[in-house]
Design a protein around this motif. Structure first.
Motif, PDB file in Angstrom:
ATOM      1  N   ALA A 443       0.828  -1.209   0.000  1.00 48.50           N
ATOM      2  CA  ALA A 443       0.000   0.000   0.000  1.00 48.50           C
ATOM      3  C   ALA A 443       0.859   1.255   0.000  1.00 48.50           C
ATOM      4  O   ALA A 443       0.593   2.207  -0.745  1.00 48.50           O
ATOM      5  CB  ALA A 443      -0.936  -0.010   1.205  1.00 48.50           C
ATOM      6  N   LEU A 444       1.908   1.288   0.814  1.00 47.75           N
ATOM      7  CA  LEU A 444       2.744   2.485   0.910  1.00 47.75           C
ATOM      8  C   LEU A 444       3.596   2.693  -0.330  1.00 47.75           C
ATOM      9  O   LEU A 444       3.986   3.826  -0.624  1.00 47.75           O
ATOM     10  CB  LEU A 444       3.641   2.396   2.145  1.00 47.75           C
ATOM     11  N   THR A 445       3.888   1.632  -1.054  1.00 45.34           N
ATOM     12  CA  THR A 445       4.657   1.760  -2.293  1.00 45.34           C
ATOM     13  C   THR A 445       3.758   1.749  -3.522  1.00 45.34           C
ATOM     14  O   THR A 445       4.248   1.634  -4.651  1.00 45.34           O
ATOM     15  CB  THR A 445       5.687   0.626  -2.407  1.00 45.34           C
ATOM     16  N   ALA A 446       2.427   1.862  -3.322  1.00 40.53           N
ATOM     17  CA  ALA A 446       1.435   1.944  -4.406  1.00 40.53           C
ATOM     18  C   ALA A 446       1.447   0.710  -5.293  1.00 40.53           C
ATOM     19  O   ALA A 446       1.109   0.789  -6.472  1.00 40.53           O
ATOM     20  CB  ALA A 446       1.659   3.204  -5.255  1.00 40.53           C
ATOM     21  N   ASN A 447       1.800  -0.434  -4.742  1.00 44.32           N
ATOM     22  CA  ASN A 447       1.750  -1.680  -5.495  1.00 44.32           C
ATOM     23  C   ASN A 447       0.527  -2.518  -5.140  1.00 44.32           C
ATOM     24  O   ASN A 447       0.437  -3.681  -5.533  1.00 44.32           O
ATOM     25  CB  ASN A 447       3.023  -2.500  -5.233  1.00 44.32           C
ATOM     26  N   GLY A 448      -0.382  -1.935  -4.408  1.00 48.13           N
ATOM     27  CA  GLY A 448      -1.596  -2.626  -4.013  1.00 48.13           C
ATOM     28  C   GLY A 448      -2.587  -1.636  -3.432  1.00 48.13           C
ATOM     29  O   GLY A 448      -2.291  -0.438  -3.283  1.00 48.13           O
ATOM     30  N   PRO A 449      -3.775  -2.089  -3.087  1.00 49.34           N
ATOM     31  CA  PRO A 449      -4.794  -1.182  -2.530  1.00 49.34           C
ATOM     32  C   PRO A 449      -4.398  -0.688  -1.142  1.00 49.34           C
ATOM     33  O   PRO A 449      -3.497  -1.234  -0.485  1.00 49.34           O
ATOM     34  CB  PRO A 449      -6.048  -2.063  -2.475  1.00 49.34           C
ATOM     35  N   LEU A 450      -5.112   0.350  -0.676  1.00 52.29           N
ATOM     36  CA  LEU A 450      -4.832   0.944   0.621  1.00 52.29           C
ATOM     37  C   LEU A 450      -5.594   0.266   1.753  1.00 52.29           C
ATOM     38  O   LEU A 450      -5.478   0.699   2.910  1.00 52.29           O
ATOM     39  CB  LEU A 450      -5.172   2.445   0.599  1.00 52.29           C
ATOM     40  N   ASP A 451      -6.356  -0.763   1.457  1.00 50.61           N
ATOM     41  CA  ASP A 451      -7.176  -1.417   2.482  1.00 50.61           C
ATOM     42  C   ASP A 451      -6.367  -1.938   3.666  1.00 50.61           C
ATOM     43  O   ASP A 451      -6.864  -1.914   4.798  1.00 50.61           O
ATOM     44  CB  ASP A 451      -7.977  -2.562   1.856  1.00 50.61           C
ATOM     45  N   PRO A 452      -5.132  -2.460   3.497  1.00 55.07           N
ATOM     46  CA  PRO A 452      -4.386  -2.922   4.678  1.00 55.07           C
ATOM     47  C   PRO A 452      -4.110  -1.838   5.711  1.00 55.07           C
ATOM     48  O   PRO A 452      -3.686  -2.156   6.825  1.00 55.07           O
ATOM     49  CB  PRO A 452      -3.079  -3.446   4.071  1.00 55.07           C
ATOM     50  N   LEU A 453      -4.352  -0.559   5.387  1.00 56.32           N
ATOM     51  CA  LEU A 453      -4.113   0.526   6.330  1.00 56.32           C
ATOM     52  C   LEU A 453      -5.321   0.793   7.227  1.00 56.32           C
ATOM     53  O   LEU A 453      -5.259   1.682   8.087  1.00 56.32           O
ATOM     54  CB  LEU A 453      -3.753   1.815   5.581  1.00 56.32           C
ATOM     55  N   VAL A 454      -6.408   0.047   7.052  1.00 58.15           N
ATOM     56  CA  VAL A 454      -7.631   0.268   7.845  1.00 58.15           C
ATOM     57  C   VAL A 454      -7.364   0.188   9.345  1.00 58.15           C
ATOM     58  O   VAL A 454      -7.919   0.989  10.118  1.00 58.15           O
ATOM     59  CB  VAL A 454      -8.735  -0.717   7.415  1.00 58.15           C
ATOM     60  N   PRO A 455      -6.529  -0.755   9.856  1.00 56.81           N
ATOM     61  CA  PRO A 455      -6.293  -0.785  11.314  1.00 56.81           C
ATOM     62  C   PRO A 455      -5.693   0.492  11.880  1.00 56.81           C
ATOM     63  O   PRO A 455      -5.728   0.696  13.100  1.00 56.81           O
ATOM     64  CB  PRO A 455      -5.330  -1.966  11.482  1.00 56.81           C
ATOM     65  N   LEU A 456      -5.148   1.369  11.039  1.00 50.95           N
ATOM     66  CA  LEU A 456      -4.573   2.623  11.522  1.00 50.95           C
ATOM     67  C   LEU A 456      -5.600   3.743  11.612  1.00 50.95           C
ATOM     68  O   LEU A 456      -5.293   4.815  12.142  1.00 50.95           O
ATOM     69  CB  LEU A 456      -3.420   3.065  10.606  1.00 50.95           C
ATOM     70  N   VAL A 457      -6.814   3.521  11.109  1.00 54.13           N
ATOM     71  CA  VAL A 457      -7.875   4.533  11.182  1.00 54.13           C
ATOM     72  C   VAL A 457      -8.376   4.594  12.621  1.00 54.13           C
ATOM     73  O   VAL A 457      -8.604   3.556  13.253  1.00 54.13           O
ATOM     74  CB  VAL A 457      -9.025   4.185  10.222  1.00 54.13           C
ATOM     75  N   PRO A 458      -8.554   5.799  13.192  1.00 54.24           N
ATOM     76  CA  PRO A 458      -9.050   5.892  14.572  1.00 54.24           C
ATOM     77  C   PRO A 458     -10.423   5.246  14.731  1.00 54.24           C
ATOM     78  O   PRO A 458     -11.241   5.253  13.807  1.00 54.24           O
ATOM     79  CB  PRO A 458      -9.108   7.403  14.830  1.00 54.24           C
ATOM     80  N   ALA A 459     -10.679   4.688  15.888  1.00 51.64           N
ATOM     81  CA  ALA A 459     -11.970   4.083  16.171  1.00 51.64           C
ATOM     82  C   ALA A 459     -13.061   5.154  16.112  1.00 51.64           C
ATOM     83  O   ALA A 459     -12.898   6.255  16.629  1.00 51.64           O
ATOM     84  CB  ALA A 459     -11.958   3.424  17.547  1.00 51.64           C
ATOM     85  N   GLY A 460     -14.154   4.817  15.467  1.00 52.96           N
ATOM     86  CA  GLY A 460     -15.259   5.758  15.331  1.00 52.96           C
ATOM     87  C   GLY A 460     -15.250   6.541  14.041  1.00 52.96           C
ATOM     88  O   GLY A 460     -16.273   7.126  13.673  1.00 52.96           O
ATOM     89  N   ASP A 461     -14.115   6.595  13.332  1.00 59.52           N
ATOM     90  CA  ASP A 461     -14.045   7.305  12.050  1.00 59.52           C
ATOM     91  C   ASP A 461     -14.473   6.382  10.912  1.00 59.52           C
ATOM     92  O   ASP A 461     -14.187   5.175  10.926  1.00 59.52           O
ATOM     93  CB  ASP A 461     -12.629   7.808  11.784  1.00 59.52           C
TER      94      ASP A 461
END
Length: 838
Positions: A443-461
């Motif tokens: 995800a960070l190198t734009a070789n795949g979707p950004l979905d693996p970053l979901v655990p970094l989203v604050p709770a409630g957002d």
């Protein structure tokens, strides 16, 4: 009667029997070495059909009644934490396809989003229609010229000429319309194509040591392969010598690494062909140069070779519309034709049969096994990057920086600090310990979707593309500009405690010691950051537009990012928090650079004088003007409503799938082109409508001209204590008296204006308090669940209780928290009573 095998230097490909024997040998050898082999079908259809039959015989040996590879035919290499099994052999010179994922052309690809894939289909249809229209226009032009030269002056001839002229005029107009549609689609694509996404091939539901592309229509596959080849050729032109002529003269002097990859092509009749081919992981330019020497197009190898290009032997009837899908058939026909041509004495030296003589077969290393197939693409990409970074060939600056960033992310992962760095950068993450690190690297190198970053989203957002992209930007910033701990009181000549993360950056980027961090280091680090961020956007602006965003303090001590989420920052800015707006501008900066109409560009104007090239405007000046516009009194045309509407539109514009439209249906034009008569820029998805002072959309698209006029250079340089100074609004959650927030010596603010401002800001402040309380309630609930689980486990295991001192300390802390919560309840009750009086 079996036909005699033709003689010649160009090899014949073995039969299916050879392919099955090779598959058995690879599978048995892989089992002995503990690696996962490719799918059996891939070996038979993609690998065995690229090897001469005599070569396959030399690779296989029999041991204990089973076929295995000879020890001299393979080698096991260590690639990071993974092991890769390589087959060393000679393949047909025209059997390898250039890899679309070559890191030298990474800047030519955009993120793999569904909207971009659909636009590619629309672009192909528009190009086909444009070609037909040009043919029609050419025919109409010939008819007009024929009528013009025809003899006779009668009425019929004049009418025919007028009709032909009108037909030609209509055809030209249609060509212009279709060309405009094509240009609009190219603009919507950012002038690039979405990066192909590959995954590990599967056999019986298990991942194998091969790659597979997603299913795609035939015309899209042809278009994408041609685009990849064109950009690879463009990147190869920076060489100091002609690669093709070098191959013709001396042959291929070094091996290339290849991987088996499957192309799934949907035919116009609805059938799907799944073709296995060898793709060049390293040596992409050599693979493309070899195909050019053989006069074979890459798209024909992966989508099917038209039989008209490789006709059958004389005397046999051929179907001109037939596509050859078998790689064995394609290469055997090619070898037969070249062997026949080179045997003729009249064949010229420029014939492919003569030019390709020294690359009839080439040495190669082919991936035939790995320990972790799911990470195979990442491993091969890393090998490609390392091969290029250590090479002597010219490397495009953008591509080099992107490759360096990928190496930096791998360095964090190799030291087992990637998860720790992200957890530190996102203290409010809903589950930083649940990260899929392989997916995060992609995800960070734009070789795949950004979905693996979901655990970094604050709770409630809410999870949205804009939120995930903001998380990715913050993560990249944290990795490139890591925080270091405060300096200890002990004074030394050189600092030794630089934390856990800074040494990784220094070692990867080969920077000097911490004490020698200067402007040159800051600029190099900013360029790296800008190139990494640019990959996240469909429209890629100039990476130099970010110069000045980070200086020596950020490079040495860390970026110091605001930990609040986008939602909280927007609410804070709406509630009158100037610090929230300043942080929001920093989050907006990448979107301001990488937009269809960029608002921040690389340094423009003249340092000598405005009369030469216009007002000098650096990227840092544009960012400062936008930041100070929130509190500036010297910008009467700028309001909080305008700023918030602009911010929301800018943050959301990369995800737009349709062009913006005015509310009344009138056509939109760019603000800087409002006085033009014709030649307007096409309005495409991702453009932002300029808001008015009330935050309502206007009939203009915001562009650089609008931005520079709304936020001029002078706005970023207010005189201290002068008319350009600003009033600092109270931060969210602070009960500061608004009347106290005035400039020294300035008249007090009008109470009517203060009341109107508070009424605008109070809804956002109420929502901020609501979110804060909800987070506190969730934290208390999670704490209760943790203590209940600890009590259950203690009873189950019969463990002793904690020391009394520890329990008393915890109880005292919770008692203070409970007292503060009860006091806040009283405060909220007072607020409820005041709501009825506002």
């Amino acid at each position: 009667m079996v036909a005699k095998r033709p003689d010649g230097i160009f090899p014949r490909i073995g039969t299916d029997t050879y392919g099955r024997n090779l598959a058995d040998a690879i599978e048995n050898t892989s089992a002995e070495l503990g690696v996962v082999p490719p799918p059996r079908q891939a070996i038979i259809e993609g690998l065995a059909t690229a090897l001469p039959d005599t070569e396959i015989k030399g690779l296989i040996a029999s041991r204990s009644g089973k076929k295995v590879l000879k020890p001299s035919a393979f080698r096991l290499v260590q690639a990071g934490e993974e092991q890769v099994l390589l087959l060393m052999c000679d393949v047909h010179g025209a059997a390898v396809v250039p890899w679309d994922l070559n890191d030298r052309t990474v800047s030519c690809w955009s993120p793999p989003v569904a909207e971009a894939s659909q636009r590619v289909k629309d672009l192909i249809a528009a190009e086909l229609a444009l070609n037909e229209a040009r043919k029609t226009a050419k025919t109409a032009e010939k008819e007009r010229e024929s009528c013009r030269r025809a003899a006779g002056n009668d009425t019929y001839a004049a009418q025919a000429l007028a009709a032909a002229a009108q037909k030609h005029e209509d055809a030209d107009r249609r060509v212009g319309e279709l060309d405009g549609e094509r240009q609009a689609l190219l603009t919507a694509l950012g002038g690039r194509r979405p990066r192909p996404v590959v995954r590990a091939a599967e056999e019986d539901g298990e991942p194998k040591a091969a790659l597979a592309l997603a299913e795609q229509p035939y015309d899209v596959a042809v278009h994408m392969q041609r685009y990849a080849a064109e950009n690879l050729e463009r990147a190869g032109k920076t060489r100091g010598y002609d690669l093709a002529e070098s191959l013709v003269d001396a042959g291929q002097l070094s091996k290339g690494m290849n991987v088996l990859q499957q192309w799934q092509i949907t035919r116009p009749d609805g059938t799907v062909s799944k073709l296995w081919r060898l793709a060049a992981v390293t040596g992409n330019n050599r693979a493309l140069a070899r195909l050019n020497i053989f006069r074979v197009r890459p798209e024909h190898l992966v989508t099917g070779m038209p039989q008209s290009l490789l006709p059958m032997p004389k005397g046999k009837k051929a179907d001109p519309e037939l596509l050859l899908l078998s790689q064995r058939e394609i290469l055997n026909r090619l070898s037969d034709r070249l062997n026949e041509a080179i045997a003729k004495p009249e064949t010229e030296a420029t014939d492919p049969s003569v030019r390709a003589g020294k690359i009839a077969t080439v040495s190669a290393e082919i991936v035939i096994g790995c320990t972790k197939p799911a990470a195979l693409e990442h491993v091969l990409r890393t090998l490609n990057v390392n091969d290029h970074l250590r090479g002597i060939q010219p490397y495009d600056e953008d591509a080099r920086l992107i490759a360096l960033f990928a190496t930096l992310v791998d360095a964090y992962a190799r030291e087992s600090l990637l998860a720790d760095a992200l957890a530190e950068a996102f203290p409010d993450a809903r589950g930083a310990d649940l990260l899929d690190l392989v997916g995060v690297r992609d995800a960070l190198t734009a070789n795949g979707p950004l979905d693996p970053l979901v655990p970094l989203v604050p709770a409630g957002d809410d999870v949205s593309p804009a939120v995930l992209r903001d998380i990715a930007v913050r993560a990249i910033t944290a990795l490139v500009f890591p925080e270091i701990p405060p300096e200890t009181p002990k004074r030394t000549n050189a600092r030794t405690d630089t934390g856990r993360f800074w040494p990784i950056v220094r070692g990867t980027l080969q920077e000097p010691a911490w004490s020698q961090t200067k402007a040159r280091t800051a600029e190099a680090r900013t360029r790296l950051w800008s190139a990494a961020i640019a990959q996240l956007f469909l429209h890629r602006g100039n990476i130099l537009s970010a110069l000045g965003f980070f200086g020596v303090p950020e490079t040495a001590k860390g970026a110091g990012q605001d930990p609040r989420s986008l939602k909280v920052l927007l609410l804070g800015a709406e509630a009158g928090d100037a610090t929230a707006w300043a942080a929001l501008v920093q989050r907006m900066a990448p979107a301001l650079i990488h937009a269809p109409q960029p608002f921040i560009t690389a340094g423009q104007g003249s340092e000598a004088g405005d009369s030469r090239k216009g007002v000098r405007r650096t990227p840092k000046s544009a960012l400062a003007a936008l930041t100070l516009a929130y509190t500036a009194t010297s910008a009467p045309g700028v309001s909080r409503a305008l700023l918030l509407a602009f911010a929301k539109a800018v943050l959301e514009h990369p995800d737009a799938t349709q062009p913006p439209k005015a509310e009344d249906g009138k056509p939109l034009i760019c603000y800087g082109e409002r006085h033009w008569v014709e030649g307007w820029t096409p309005i495409t998805a991702g453009m932002v409508i300029a808001p008015d002072t009330e935050g309502r959309p206007t009939h203009y698209v915001a562009d650089k001209a609008w931005f520079d006029e709304t936020f001029p250079v002078e706005l970023g340089h207010p005189a201290p204590g002068g008319p350009g100074s600003t009033t600092t609004s109270p931060t969210a959650g602070t009960s500061t008296n608004p009347t106290a927030a005035t400039v020294q010596g300035a008249p007090p603010a009008d109470p009517h204006d203060q009341l109107a401002a508070l009424r605008r800001e109070l809804p956002a402040r109420v929502e901020l308090v609501e979110g804060g309380y909800q987070q506190a309630v969730d934290s208390a609930h999670n704490l209760l669940m943790d203590f209940e689980e600890a009590h259950r486990l203690r009873v189950q295991l019969g463990e002793d209780a904690l020391p009394a001192e520890q329990r008393i300390e915890w109880m005292e802390k919770l008692a203070k928290v409970r007292a503060a919560a009860q006091a806040s309840v009283t405060t909220l009750e007072q607020v409820e009573a005041l709501i009825l009086q506002v």
